[in-house]
Write an enzyme that holds these catalytic residues in place. Structure first.
Site, PDB file in Angstrom:
ATOM      1  N   ASP A   1      95.149  36.783  38.081  1.00  0.00           N
ATOM      2  CA  ASP A   1      93.970  36.949  39.287  1.00  0.00           C
ATOM      3  C   ASP A   1      92.688  36.389  38.403  1.00  0.00           C
ATOM      4  OD1 ASP A   1      92.530  37.029  41.666  1.00  0.00           O
ATOM      5  OD2 ASP A   1      92.324  39.188  41.706  1.00  0.00           O
TER       6      ASP A   1
ATOM      7  N   ILE B   1      84.844  36.566  39.120  1.00  0.00           N
ATOM      8  CA  ILE B   1      83.623  36.217  38.266  1.00  0.00           C
ATOM      9  C   ILE B   1      82.641  37.731  37.998  1.00  0.00           C
ATOM     10  CG2 ILE B   1      81.040  35.373  38.170  1.00  0.00           C
ATOM     11  CD1 ILE B   1      82.475  33.054  39.832  1.00  0.00           C
ATOM     12  N   HIS B   2      82.369  38.077  37.000  1.00  0.00           N
ATOM     13  CA  HIS B   2      81.978  39.521  36.613  1.00  0.00           C
ATOM     14  C   HIS B   2      80.737  39.453  35.905  1.00  0.00           C
ATOM     15  CE1 HIS B   2      85.114  41.476  38.221  1.00  0.00           C
ATOM     16  NE2 HIS B   2      86.044  40.761  37.704  1.00  0.00           N
ATOM     17  N   ARG B   3      79.876  40.446  35.761  1.00  0.00           N
ATOM     18  CA  ARG B   3      78.715  40.570  35.093  1.00  0.00           C
ATOM     19  C   ARG B   3      79.135  40.875  33.564  1.00  0.00           C
ATOM     20  NH1 ARG B   3      74.974  44.717  37.669  1.00  0.00           N
ATOM     21  NH2 ARG B   3      75.529  46.098  36.096  1.00  0.00           N
TER      22      ARG B   3
ATOM     23  N   GLU C   1      93.948  33.255  43.025  1.00  0.00           N
ATOM     24  CA  GLU C   1      92.799  32.201  43.758  1.00  0.00           C
ATOM     25  C   GLU C   1      92.690  30.822  42.997  1.00  0.00           C
ATOM     26  OE1 GLU C   1      92.343  35.300  43.095  1.00  0.00           O
ATOM     27  OE2 GLU C   1      91.659  36.582  44.947  1.00  0.00           O
TER      28      GLU C   1
ATOM     29  N   GLU D   1      70.355  40.934  40.507  1.00  0.00           N
ATOM     30  CA  GLU D   1      71.681  40.587  41.347  1.00  0.00           C
ATOM     31  C   GLU D   1      71.262  40.035  42.717  1.00  0.00           C
ATOM     32  OE1 GLU D   1      74.488  40.710  40.639  1.00  0.00           O
ATOM     33  OE2 GLU D   1      75.079  42.253  39.086  1.00  0.00           O
TER      34      GLU D   1
END
Length: 505
Positions: free
Chosen positions: A175, A178-180, A242, A298
């Site tokens: 998988d 997108i992450h911080r 994805e 954010e």
């Protein structure tokens, strides 16, 4: 927001990585600019782009504008930083070869017809032209890559467009999300997971065994990969890769290559890949190095609190192309709106089409909700029963995307992409006491500061909310009372050719 003009893309070369995307944009005036003026990645870069093209929920003054390449980064003589590639809906449409108003349909077809990625040999992967191993003398993420801070109060420098690729240790499927990612040391990053993210499930499975989870962080990508990665369950359930959405959008598979130092794959045509593992049973306070108490801006437009306990990524290598470009975004900007919002639109449209064929004509995940919290659904009523179907469509939308908070329903004579038109419908086709639906105590999004028991004592926990449907459609039996003034249909191009390029003079 008004519907943007379209570009003719029939003569454009295909896009398969960030560099070909930049080349395409450079051939279309007003879509990308560059500067040689030195810029500090600590706050200044984002502060500049706030005025150039950030848009979204950024505090005004801001605007939607061109992407921007910063060619001279203070402290990083060999680095370039690109921001805003997807920070306008018009530009996303150009990059994906679609009309802006058709993006939900375009993405919806892609997610329904995935093209799986393929693995190529490492020697054919441009992203491995240059390799920096973490055990090399002098290796330090903080001096190797110019990770920006959005504001002076950020917990630290962040990689804001890092596509994390991980694999389920039990099932074997991969998988991307997108992450911080906050730089915490010379070879360590913290990673923030919103609840329910698939790679966090993979991490938990590995941690339960006392094992590290191998991952790659892929940056500087074909925009189709970044946008395709932002689909979520139930549209892309566990087991759905994805990267296959980007394959469908481009008509060919995304190419992967074996990573250099971990048992994982990297996106072969990325600009930069950080290889590493998420360590088991190790946590770090997000603002360990700054003590600001804050994380970063954010998508709702606020700077959230620093998380007191986040998983840690131990970096094992950084690979890159020669002359690599670091790609970033402004946290609450229009780029996030498009990354999150266009897949949201496609998810809602597909779900509504399956349940109510032909009824929902279009969906817009509005900028004011950061692409997540607010959706406009354009419906086409054909009978009295459709008064109920309109509200049913809103319920389907809330089920298709669980982080959605508010839904506006409008008729097919209202442009869902034009906020003034939507608000006009609300003023003339809506009565608050009869056209509002409330769904209380439902899962929402933890980054919305109003979704807390402190704000609303009726909420059981942070990240739950009251969801609202605003039915701004005309009742079927009164439809004749709500016919808009009809103007003569005249071709304006001969009268104002400069405003309508391509028209006959």
């Amino acid at each position: 927001m008004t519907s943007p003009k379209q570009h003719d893309t029939t003569t454009d070369a295909p896009v398969d990585d960030l560099r070909s995307a930049i080349e395409l944009l450079s051939r279309h005036p007003g879509q990308i600019i560059s500067t040689q003026r030195p810029v500090d990645p600590k706050g200044e870069l984002a502060g500049v782009y706030r005025h150039i093209g950030a848009g979204g929920t950024v505090m005004r003054p801001t605007r939607i504008g061109p992407a921007m390449m910063f060619d001279s980064i203070k402290g990083f003589p060999d680095s370039r930083v690109l921001v805003g590639v997807m920070a306008s809906r018009e530009r996303v449409a150009l990059l994906l070869g679609a009309k802006s108003e058709d993006l939900a349909h375009h993405m919806g077809k892609a997610v329904a017809n995935p093209v799986q990625p393929v693995v190529i040999k490492s020697e054919h992967a441009p992203v491995q032209e240059v390799v920096h191993r973490a055990d090399d003398e002098g290796f330090d993420l903080r001096t190797l890559l110019p990770a920006p801070t959005n504001t002076p109060e950020d917990a630290g420098p962040f990689f804001c467009l890092g596509l994390v690729l991980g694999t389920d240790p039990d099932e074997g499927h991969s998988d991307v999300t997108i992450h911080r990612l906050c730089v915490q040391g010379k070879d360590e990053l913290s990673i923030f997971f919103a609840p329910g993210r698939h790679i966090d499930v993979f991490r938990q499975k590995a941690e339960a065994r006392g094992e590290a989870l191998p991952i790659t962080i892929n940056m500087g990508l074909d925009p189709a990969i970044a946008i395709g990665a932002c689909f979520e369950a139930p549209t892309t359930p566990f087991g759905y890769d994805e990267l296959a959405v980007a394959g469908a959008l481009r008509g060919k598979p995304v190419e992967l290559a074996p990573a250099v130092t971990v048992d994982q794959h990297a996106i072969a045509r990325a600009e930069i890949v950080i290889e590493g593992v998420i360590l088991p049973n190790k946590r770090i306070r997000e603002d360990t190095n700054t003590d600001t108490g804050l994380a970063m801006p954010e998508f709702p437009g606020y700077t959230g609190p620093a998380n007191p306990s986040l998983p840690v990524i131990k970096v094992t290598a950084v690979t890159m192309r020669k002359g690599a470009i670091l790609q970033t975004l402004v946290g609450p900007g229009e780029e996030h709106v498009n990354l999150a919002g266009i897949p949201t639109e496609a998810s809602i449209l597909n779900a509504c089409e399956a349940a109510l064929p032909g009824f929902v004509k279009n969906v817009y995940a509005h900028s004011a909700g950061g692409g997540k919290l607010l959706a406009i659904l354009q419906v086409s009523k054909r009978g009295a029963f459709d008064d109920g179907n309109a509200r049913q469509a809103a319920i389907i939308a809330l089920g298709a995307y669980r982080e959605l908070k508010n839904v506006f329903l409008v008729d097919d004579d209202v442009d869902p992409f034009d906020t003034n038109d939507v608000l006009w419908a609300m003023q003339t086709r809506y009565q608050g006491d009869m056209d509002t639906m409330f769904l209380q105590g439902v899962t929402g999004h933890v980054l919305d500061p109003s979704q807390t028991p402190e704000y609303n004592p009726a909420l059981a926990s942070k990240g739950t909310t009251c969801k609202t449907v605003f039915d701004c459609t005309a009742p079927w039996h009164l439809r004749k009372e709500f016919v808009r003034a009809q103007f003569q249909d005249v071709d304006p191009r001969p009268f104002a050719p400069d405003l309508f390029p391509g028209g006959d003079a």
